[in-house]
Design an enzyme around this catalytic site. Structure first.
Site, PDB file in Angstrom:
ATOM      1  CE  LYS A 195      -1.680   3.199   3.183  1.00 36.66           C
ATOM      2  NZ  LYS A 195      -1.674   3.997   2.787  1.00 36.66           N
ATOM      3  N   GLY A 247       7.200   4.824   8.206  1.00 31.44           N
ATOM      4  CA  GLY A 247       6.464   5.521   8.365  1.00 31.44           C
ATOM      5  C   GLY A 247       6.652   6.189   9.876  1.00 31.44           C
ATOM      6  CB  SER A 248       4.616   8.807  11.968  1.00 31.97           C
ATOM      7  OG  SER A 248       3.486   8.117  12.022  1.00 31.97           O
ATOM      8  CB  THR A 249       7.918   7.103  16.336  1.00 30.10           C
ATOM      9  OG1 THR A 249       9.278   6.432  15.562  1.00 30.10           O
ATOM     10  CG2 THR A 249       8.233   6.122  16.972  1.00 30.10           C
ATOM     11  CB  VAL A 251       1.856   4.627  12.059  1.00 32.09           C
ATOM     12  CG1 VAL A 251       0.879   3.492  11.061  1.00 32.09           C
ATOM     13  CG2 VAL A 251       0.825   5.713  11.725  1.00 32.09           C
ATOM     14  N   GLY A 252       4.437   3.134  13.919  1.00 33.69           N
ATOM     15  CA  GLY A 252       4.520   1.653  14.055  1.00 33.69           C
ATOM     16  C   GLY A 252       4.258   1.235  14.922  1.00 33.69           C
ATOM     17  CD  GLU A 269      14.160   0.865   8.313  1.00 28.66           C
ATOM     18  OE1 GLU A 269      14.322   1.229   8.701  1.00 28.66           O
ATOM     19  OE2 GLU A 269      14.832  -0.411   7.233  1.00 28.66           O
ATOM     20  CB  CYS A 303      13.040   8.616   8.027  1.00 28.59           C
ATOM     21  SG  CYS A 303      13.785   7.307   6.472  1.00 28.59           S
ATOM     22  CD  GLU A 400      11.042  12.113  11.670  1.00 26.54           C
ATOM     23  OE1 GLU A 400       9.366  11.585  12.032  1.00 26.54           O
ATOM     24  OE2 GLU A 400      11.764  12.055  10.480  1.00 26.54           O
TER      25      GLU A 400
HETATM   26  P1  NAP Z   1       3.148   7.889   7.769  1.00 24.54           P
HETATM   27  O1  NAP Z   1       1.270   8.134   8.502  1.00 24.54           O
HETATM   28  O2  NAP Z   1       2.865   6.656   8.961  1.00 24.54           O
HETATM   29  O3  NAP Z   1       1.739   6.462   7.108  1.00 24.54           O
HETATM   30  C1  NAP Z   1       3.437   6.149   6.442  1.00 24.54           C
HETATM   31  C2  NAP Z   1       2.221   4.748   5.852  1.00 24.54           C
HETATM   32  O4  NAP Z   1       1.281   4.379   6.437  1.00 24.54           O
HETATM   33  C3  NAP Z   1       1.200   5.345   4.478  1.00 24.54           C
HETATM   34  O5  NAP Z   1       1.229   4.593   4.067  1.00 24.54           O
HETATM   35  C4  NAP Z   1      -0.190   5.434   6.166  1.00 24.54           C
HETATM   36  O6  NAP Z   1      -1.323   5.952   4.712  1.00 24.54           O
HETATM   37  C5  NAP Z   1      -0.420   4.229   6.541  1.00 24.54           C
HETATM   38  N1  NAP Z   1      -0.860   4.077   6.852  1.00 24.54           N
HETATM   39  C6  NAP Z   1      -1.400   5.379   7.803  1.00 24.54           C
HETATM   40  N2  NAP Z   1      -2.261   4.954   9.501  1.00 24.54           N
HETATM   41  C7  NAP Z   1      -2.140   3.595   9.033  1.00 24.54           C
HETATM   42  C8  NAP Z   1      -2.812   2.697  10.657  1.00 24.54           C
HETATM   43  N3  NAP Z   1      -2.923   2.799  11.781  1.00 24.54           N
HETATM   44  N4  NAP Z   1      -1.632   0.799   9.994  1.00 24.54           N
HETATM   45  C9  NAP Z   1      -1.366   0.701   8.680  1.00 24.54           C
HETATM   46  N5  NAP Z   1      -0.946   1.448   8.624  1.00 24.54           N
HETATM   47  C10 NAP Z   1      -0.781   2.877   8.377  1.00 24.54           C
HETATM   48  O7  NAP Z   1       3.487   8.301   8.337  1.00 24.54           O
HETATM   49  P2  NAP Z   1       3.785   9.641   6.686  1.00 24.54           P
HETATM   50  O8  NAP Z   1       3.485  10.872   7.334  1.00 24.54           O
HETATM   51  O9  NAP Z   1       3.064   9.039   5.631  1.00 24.54           O
HETATM   52  O10 NAP Z   1       5.373   9.710   6.560  1.00 24.54           O
HETATM   53  C11 NAP Z   1       6.196  10.074   7.193  1.00 24.54           C
HETATM   54  C12 NAP Z   1       6.581   9.612   8.391  1.00 24.54           C
HETATM   55  O11 NAP Z   1       7.892   8.116   7.443  1.00 24.54           O
HETATM   56  C13 NAP Z   1       8.230  10.184   9.239  1.00 24.54           C
HETATM   57  O12 NAP Z   1       7.930   9.986  10.221  1.00 24.54           O
HETATM   58  C14 NAP Z   1       9.663   9.675   8.809  1.00 24.54           C
HETATM   59  O13 NAP Z   1      10.410   9.617   8.991  1.00 24.54           O
HETATM   60  C15 NAP Z   1       8.828   8.509   7.799  1.00 24.54           C
HETATM   61  N6  NAP Z   1       9.760   7.424   7.566  1.00 24.54           N
HETATM   62  C16 NAP Z   1      11.154   6.538   7.687  1.00 24.54           C
HETATM   63  C17 NAP Z   1      11.803   6.289   6.561  1.00 24.54           C
HETATM   64  C18 NAP Z   1      12.363   4.580   7.519  1.00 24.54           C
HETATM   65  O14 NAP Z   1      13.470   3.950   5.962  1.00 24.54           O
HETATM   66  N7  NAP Z   1      13.471   5.235   8.629  1.00 24.54           N
HETATM   67  C19 NAP Z   1      11.861   6.604   5.811  1.00 24.54           C
HETATM   68  C20 NAP Z   1      10.372   7.620   4.938  1.00 24.54           C
HETATM   69  C21 NAP Z   1       9.486   7.870   5.682  1.00 24.54           C
HETATM   70  P3  NAP Z   1      -2.090   7.171   4.298  1.00 24.54           P
HETATM   71  O15 NAP Z   1      -0.946   8.179   4.323  1.00 24.54           O
HETATM   72  O16 NAP Z   1      -2.193   6.493   3.625  1.00 24.54           O
HETATM   73  O17 NAP Z   1      -2.691   7.886   5.136  1.00 24.54           O
END
Ligand code: NAP
Ligand code: MG
Length: 490
Positions: A195, A247-249, A251-252, A269, A303, A400
Site C-alpha cells: 500500500k 512511516g511515522s513512529t 503508526v509503527g 523503519e 527520515c 521530528e
Molecule cells: P505515516 O502516517 O506513518 O504513514 C505511513 C504509511 O502508513 C502510509 O501509507 C499511511 O497511510 C499508513 N498508515 C497510516 N495509519 C496506519 C495504520 N493505523 N495502520 C497501518 N498503516 C497506516 O507516515 P507518513 O506521514 O506517511 O511519513 C512520514 C514518516 O515516515 C516520518 O516520520 C518519517 O521519518 C518516516 N519515514 C521513515 C523512513 C525510514 O526508513 N525509517 C523512511 C521514510 C519515512 P496514509 O498515508 O495513506 O494515511
C-alpha cells in the site's frame, strides 16, 4: 605591458537562471486508477475513490480506488494463491529473471517515472531523476542477483520464504520505498500486498502497470491504494505472515501492538532526528554543502535528514555565515524546473505541521533565519529555515519536523557532542565532518544511529543496510541484511 583588469564578481545576490522545465508531455496519467489485484486492475468493491492533488499547483491529478477490508482480503487471497501455486514453487533463477525485467523496465521508463514522482509528490525533478528512479531500478537489479544465491547469503542454512508480506510505505520516496520493499521480498520467494501513501499513489500504480507488462504471474504483487484504514486492514489480516512498514513512529507503535501475540513478524523503519556534526578540522565548504544537501534538498522530507547541526564552537561564526549565504542561493519553487533545489511540501497537513514547529521554535527562544525568497502563490511551500541558538530541551531539537528546518547548536568536546547527538528518542542516521579518520572511527562506535555518513550525507546504495536504533525502528533494509526479514532459516 598587458593592462591588469579587475573583474568584480558579486556572489552576494542570487543568480537568476532561466527556467528549464522538464517536459511532462510523454508522461501518461489516467483519469482514474483501480486496485491491482491478482494481475488485474479492478474497482474497489464498494466503489469508493479518492483524489491525488499536486502539492505544487493544487491541481487535481487523478482518482484512485480506496481499498476496504474486502479488497484487502481479495488481495491477500490472491497473494496466498500465487505463493502456494506459482511463486513459491518456482525455481529461484526463474524468479530472478522477472525481477531483472522489472529493473530494466524501470530504467526504460525512467523519465516518465521521474516526471510523475515530481508531479504527485512535489520533489524537484533533479531528485526524482537522479536519485529516486535510478536507485529504485538498482534495488531490483541488486536483489534479482540474490534470488538464486540465498545459500551463499546464509551459508550452512536453508532459506525458505516467509509467505505473504504486507508492505506499507510513506509519501517521501514513493517509488523508491516500493522498490526497497518489493525487491528483497520477491527475491526470497514471497508474494506481496503493498500500500502506497494516500498522497502519493501515482508512481505505485505506474509500477503496477509496469509489473503487469513484465509478465509477473498474477497475484505475486498486489497493490492497493487507500488511507490509514487500508494499511490497518493489511496489518490485521490473519493470513499476512510478515509486515514491513516505513512511516511515522506513532503508526509503527500501533502496528507493533496490533501484531503482538500473533505469528506475524515485522520490520519497522520509522522517524529520525539525525545529528550532523562539523569539527573545526573539517573542509568547511564541503561540509556546508553536505549539511545543506542533508536537510534542504527534498524539502527535509527524509527520515534520515540531517535536521540537527552541531558545530564546534571555534568555527561557529564562519559555518553560520556560509550556511546563510548558501541558503540565500537555494532555488525554491516549481519541482518540474531542473534548476529547483527545494520543491513543494507534500501536503497541506504536512505544511501545517512544519508551520506549527516554526512557531514553537520562535516561542522557545531560538533565533529564526529564513532567506528572502518569493514562494509560488499556489501549492504548499516553506522557506528553508535555520534555527540558531537552539538548545537540547527545545521541542524543535527533540521532535521530528520532517520539513526544511535545521536547528543549529554548538559543542566544544567530542564527549559533549556524543552526549548531545544521542540525546533524542531516535537513532536512524548521523553525519560526521572531520579531516581525522580517528575521530570518525571514535564517533561511529559511540553514536547510537543505524547509518553514519562521514564527510558526505544522504548517500544510498542497494548494497548498504539501512535501519534504526531506538524509536527509529528495527530490522534492516538493503544489502545482505535486507534479505533476512524475508526468509525463514533452518
Ligand atoms: P505515516 O502516517 O506513518 O504513514 C505511513 C504509511 O502508513 C502510509 O501509507 C499511511 O497511510 C499508513 N498508515 C497510516 N495509519 C496506519 C495504520 N493505523 N495502520 C497501518 N498503516 C497506516 O507516515 P507518513 O506521514 O506517511 O511519513 C512520514 C514518516 O515516515 C516520518 O516520520 C518519517 O521519518 C518516516 N519515514 C521513515 C523512513 C525510514 O526508513 N525509517 C523512511 C521514510 C519515512 P496514509 O498515508 O495513506 O494515511
Ligand atoms: Mg499527491
Amino acid at each position: 605591458m598587458a593592462k591588469k583588469t579587475e573583474t568584480k564578481l558579486d556572489f552576494g545576490s542570487k543568480w537568476d537562471y532561466s527556467s528549464a522545465p522538464e517536459s511532462a508531455g510523454h508522461a501518461e496519467i489516467k483519469k482514474e486508477y483501480g486496485l491491482y489485484i491478482n494481475g488485474k486492475f479492478v474497482k474497489a468493491e464498494d466503489g469508493k475513490k479518492f483524489a491525488s492533488i499536486s502539492p505544487s499547483t493544487d491541481e487535481h491529478i487523478a482518482y484512485f480506488a480506496e481499498a476496504s477490508d474486502k479488497d484487502v482480503d481479495k488481495a491477500v487471497k490472491a497473494a496466498r494463491k500465487a505463493y502456494n501455486e506459482v511463486w513459491g514453487p518456482m525455481a529461484p533463477k526463474e524468479r530472478a529473471k522477472y525481477i531483472f525485467r522489472i529493473a530494466r523496465l524501470i530504467q526504460e521508463r525512467a523519465r516518465e517515472f521521474a516526471v510523475l514522482e515530481s508531479i504527485d509528490g512535489g520533489k524537484p525533478i533533479r531528485e526524482s531523476r537522479d536519485v529516486d528512479v535510478p536507485i529504485a531500478a538498482n534495488h531490483f537489479f541488486y536483489y534479482a542477483g540474490w534470488a538464486d544465491k540465498l545459500e551463499y547469503a546464509f551459508p550452512g542454512k536453508t532459506a525458505k520464504p516467509v509467505g505473504v508480506a504486507g508492505q506499507i510505505i510513506p509519501w517521501n520516496f514513493p517509488l523508491l520505498m516500493a522498490a526497497w520493499k518489493l525487491a528483497p521480498a520477491l527475491a526470497c520467494g514471497n508474494t506481496v500486498v503493498l500500500k502506497p501513501a494516500e498522497t502519493t499513489p501515482l508512481t505505485a500504480m505506474k509500477l503496477a502497470e509496469l509489473i503487469h507488462d513484465s509478465g509477473l504471474p498474477a497475484g505475486v504483487v498486489n497493490i492497493v491504494t487507500g488511507a490509514g484504514a487500508t494499511g490497518a486492514a493489511i496489518v490485521n489480516h490473519p493470513d499476512v505472515d510478515k509486515v514491513a512498514f516505513t512511516g511515522s513512529t506513532g503508526v509503527g507503535k500501533i502496528i507493533q501492538k496490533a501484531i503482538a501475540g500473533t505469528n506475524k513478524t515485522a520490520t519497522l523503519e520509522l522517524g529520525g532526528k539525525a545529528a550532523n556534526i562539523i569539527f573545526d578540522d573539517a573542509p568547511i565548504d564541503q561540509a556546508v554543502e553536505g549539511i545543506i544537501n542533508g536537510i534542504f534538498f527534498n524539502q527535509g522530507h527524509v527520515c534520515c535528514a540531517g535536521s540537527r547541526l552541531f558545530v564546534q564552537e571555534n568555527v561557529k561564526d564562519i559555518v553560520i555565515k556560509k550556511l546563510k549565504d548558501r541558503l540565500s542561493t537555494l532555488i525554491v519553487g516549481d519541482p518540474m524546473d531542473k534548476n529547483t533545489d527545494v520543491g513543494a511540501i507534500n501536503s497541506k497537513e504536512q505544511l501545517d505541521t512544519i508551520n506549527k514547529y516554526l512557531k514553537i521554535g520562535v516561542e522557545e527562544g531560538a533565533e529564526i533565519y529564513q532567506p528572502n525568497c518569493t514562494l509560488p502563490k499556489k501549492g504548499n511551500w516553506c522557506k528553508p529555515t535555520l534555527f540558531l541558538e537552539a538548545s537540547q530541551s527545545h521541542r524543535i531539537v527533540q521532535e521530528e519536523i520532517f520539513g526544511p528546518v535545521l536547528t543549529v547548536q554548538t559543542f566544544r568536546t567530542i564527549d559533549e557532542v556524543i552526549d548531545k547527538a544521542n540525546n533524542t528518542p531516535f537513532g536512524l542516521s548521523a553525519g560526521v565532518w572531520t579531516d581525522k579518520g580517528s575521530k570518525i572511527f571514535n564517533l561511529t562506535t559511540k553514536l547510537r544511529a543505524g547509518v553514519i555518513w562521514a564527510n558526505t550525507f544522504n548517500k544510498f546504495d542497494p548494497t548498504s543496510p539501512f535501519g534504526g536504533y531506538k524509536e527509529s525502528g528495527y530490522g534492516r533494509e538493503g544489502g545482505l541484511q535486507g534479505l533476512s526479514p524475508y526468509v525463514k532459516l533452518s
